[in-house]
Design a protein around this motif. Structure first.
Motif, short mmCIF file in Angstrom:
data_model
loop_
_atom_site.label_atom_id
_atom_site.label_comp_id
_atom_site.label_asym_id
_atom_site.label_seq_id
_atom_site.Cartn_x
_atom_site.Cartn_y
_atom_site.Cartn_z
N SER A 83 32.65 25.42 60.41
CA SER A 83 31.68 25.83 59.69
C SER A 83 31.98 25.49 58.00
CB SER A 83 31.23 27.20 59.51
OG SER A 83 30.84 27.55 60.87
N ASN A 84 31.21 25.06 57.08
CA ASN A 84 31.40 24.93 55.70
C ASN A 84 30.87 25.90 55.02
OD1 ASN A 84 32.33 22.43 57.15
ND2 ASN A 84 31.53 21.05 55.29
N LYS A 97 23.71 27.56 59.34
CA LYS A 97 24.43 28.55 60.26
C LYS A 97 24.13 30.03 60.03
CE LYS A 97 28.50 29.84 62.79
NZ LYS A 97 30.25 29.47 62.81
N GLU A 98 24.51 30.34 58.96
CA GLU A 98 24.38 31.92 58.46
C GLU A 98 24.14 32.19 57.04
OE1 GLU A 98 26.92 36.08 59.17
OE2 GLU A 98 27.58 34.11 59.79
N SER A 108 30.52 34.12 40.25
CA SER A 108 30.94 32.79 40.55
C SER A 108 31.85 32.49 41.66
CB SER A 108 31.84 32.42 39.22
OG SER A 108 31.19 32.43 37.86
N ASN A 109 31.55 31.47 42.25
CA ASN A 109 32.29 30.88 43.36
C ASN A 109 32.11 31.81 44.82
OD1 ASN A 109 33.16 28.56 41.97
ND2 ASN A 109 34.45 29.85 40.81
N GLU A 110 31.70 32.77 44.66
CA GLU A 110 31.19 33.61 46.03
C GLU A 110 30.78 32.75 46.94
OE1 GLU A 110 29.63 38.00 47.21
OE2 GLU A 110 29.48 37.25 45.15
N VAL A 111 31.02 33.02 48.22
CA VAL A 111 30.53 32.19 49.58
C VAL A 111 29.23 33.43 49.82
CG1 VAL A 111 30.76 31.70 51.92
CG2 VAL A 111 32.77 31.63 50.18
N ILE A 112 28.07 32.40 49.84
CA ILE A 112 26.79 32.98 50.10
C ILE A 112 26.23 32.48 51.47
CG2 ILE A 112 26.16 33.59 47.75
CD1 ILE A 112 24.71 30.87 47.70
N ALA A 113 26.81 31.51 52.02
CA ALA A 113 26.20 31.06 53.30
C ALA A 113 27.28 29.94 53.93
CB ALA A 113 24.88 30.34 53.02
#
Length: 412
Positions: free
Chosen positions: A2-3, A57-58, A69-74
């Motif tokens: 997953s990316n 994917k999610e 800032s730069n938080e992974v959201i998906a």
């Protein structure tokens, strides 16, 4: 493997944002650079493009969630071949079933996750809800405002007894029955920030407003005479009134530097340049993009810049960096019909010029009464930095240059 899809890096002045709209849901495909999510900050709505082609994917952060800032959201699965799988996720086909809220929550319905959740809680069939979001997407507000039509309640009609059918009638909501509708929606981050800044301006500055009026006839005649030639020479750029006021403001700011200054703690900062903010109204609230170094800009360049700001502001395309800074602001309430107002300062700036509606009025000119197109001007200023004499002199300079446009060219 997953990316990750991350929140863009916000400028230092922006601490966090809110997920506004997801344009892709799990299982849906997208191409590289396709917009997949909108993030609302206290300045703009920022569109986040896909870093590569793939399939969602999610989703880790839903609509309404706060992000930094730069938080992974998906997460998504990368792959160019994923673009071929976009067809099954398309909402173009009719839903397989429209008999209840469960069937309305499947992937055939283009709806935000929050909208699906609320529809399930309320037992609303999403197939019957009209979407007002981007691309016809159903939003949470659409579900909250949806009302089933009387025919959508078949259970009472299925009873054979006539008496039962009559007793069920009062339960059906009838339009015009006196029902008092209320709609509660959360304040957008942009609107909340605007409210905060306006309140701060009124509480932390010694704001005062001075007024004057200007005869717009000379500028209107000049514009009428040269607008076609101007548009032809400058590749379609239209000649408006705002460009003249910006040019006049540049010269007036040079003459009275205090109006172009700002307060920083116990220091007064005098700016050797004129970065003029132009207030632009958008559906989400007022934004103030900045024309940089207007002292070096031609009238055509100013008009082009203002038009560009207006178009991009309505589409939410103005970047955060374009609204940073600014030494002076001009706002034109006249486009909405305002005859007179007291504009509120845009801190840390020390002054703001308010333009208003052009209104024909009888004026005394050399002992005679003439009907002239007049405009009221308002200058709100921070009295801690600008004295009344300076404020009035600034406004008079604007008036003189607009009433005699040659002064703008000659800088006199």
């Amino acid at each position: 493997m997953s990316n990750e899809i991350k929140v863009p890096t916000f400028p230092e002045s922006v601490q966090e944002g809110t997920i506004a709209t997801w344009h892709k849901q799990p299982g849906e495909a997208f191409a590289r650079d396709e917009i997949i999510v909108d993030i609302e900050t206290d300045k703009v709505v920022q569109e986040v493009p896909a870093p590569a082609a793939g399939v969602m994917k999610e989703i880790l952060k839903g609509e309404g969630d706060t992000v930094t800032s730069n938080e992974v959201i998906a997460l998504f699965n990368e792959g160019e071949a994923a673009a071929d799988s976009s067809e099954p996720a398309s909402p173009s086909a009719e839903p397989a079933s429209a008999g209840g809220s469960d069937s309305g929550d499947n992937s055939d319905i283009l709806a935000a996750p929050a909208a699906k959740k609320l529809a399930q809680e309320k037992g609303i069939d999403l197939a019957k809800v009209k979407g007002t979001g981007k691309g016809g997407r159903i939003t949470k507000e659409d579900v909250a405002a949806h009302k089933d039509e009387p025919a959508a309640a078949p259970a009472p009609a299925a009873k054979p007894a006539p008496a039962a059918a009559k007793s069920s009638a009062p339960a059906v909501a009838v339009e015009g029955s006196g029902e008092r509708i209320e709609k509660r929606v959360p304040m957008t981050r942009l609107r909340a920030r605007i409210a905060e800044r306006l309140l701060d301006a009124t509480q932390t500055t010694a704001m005062l407003t001075t007024f004057n009026e200007v005869n717009m006839e000379p500028i209107m005649k000049l514009r009428s005479q040269y607008k076609d030639m101007f548009e032809k020479v400058h590749n379609g750029t239209r000649l408006g009134f705002m460009g003249f006021f910006v040019k006049a403001a540049v010269e007036a700011l040079r003459r009275i530097p205090a109006v172009n200054a700002s307060i920083d703690g116990n220091d007064i900062v005098y700016h050797g340049y004129q970065d003029i903010g132009v207030a632009v109204s958008t559906p989400k609230g007022l934004v103030v993009p900045v024309l940089r170094n207007t002292e070096n800009m031609s009238l055509a360049a100013i008009e082009n810049g203002i038009r560009d700001f207006g178009l991009r502001a309505r589409d939410g395309k103005i970047g955060i960096e374009e609204m940073q800074g600014g030494t002076f602001t001009i706002t034109n309430g006249g486009v909405f019909g305002s005859l007179l107002s007291t504009p509120i300062l845009n801190p840390p700036q020390a002054a703001i010029l308010g333009m208003h509606k052009i209104q024909e009025r009888p004026m005394a000119v050399n002992g005679e009464v003439k009907i002239l197109p007049m405009m009221y001007l308002a200058l709100s200023y921070d009295h801690r930095l600008i004295d009344g004499k300076e404020a009035v002199s600034f406004l008079v300079a604007i008036k003189e240059m607009i009433e005699d446009p040659a002064r703008i060219l000659l800088e006199i």
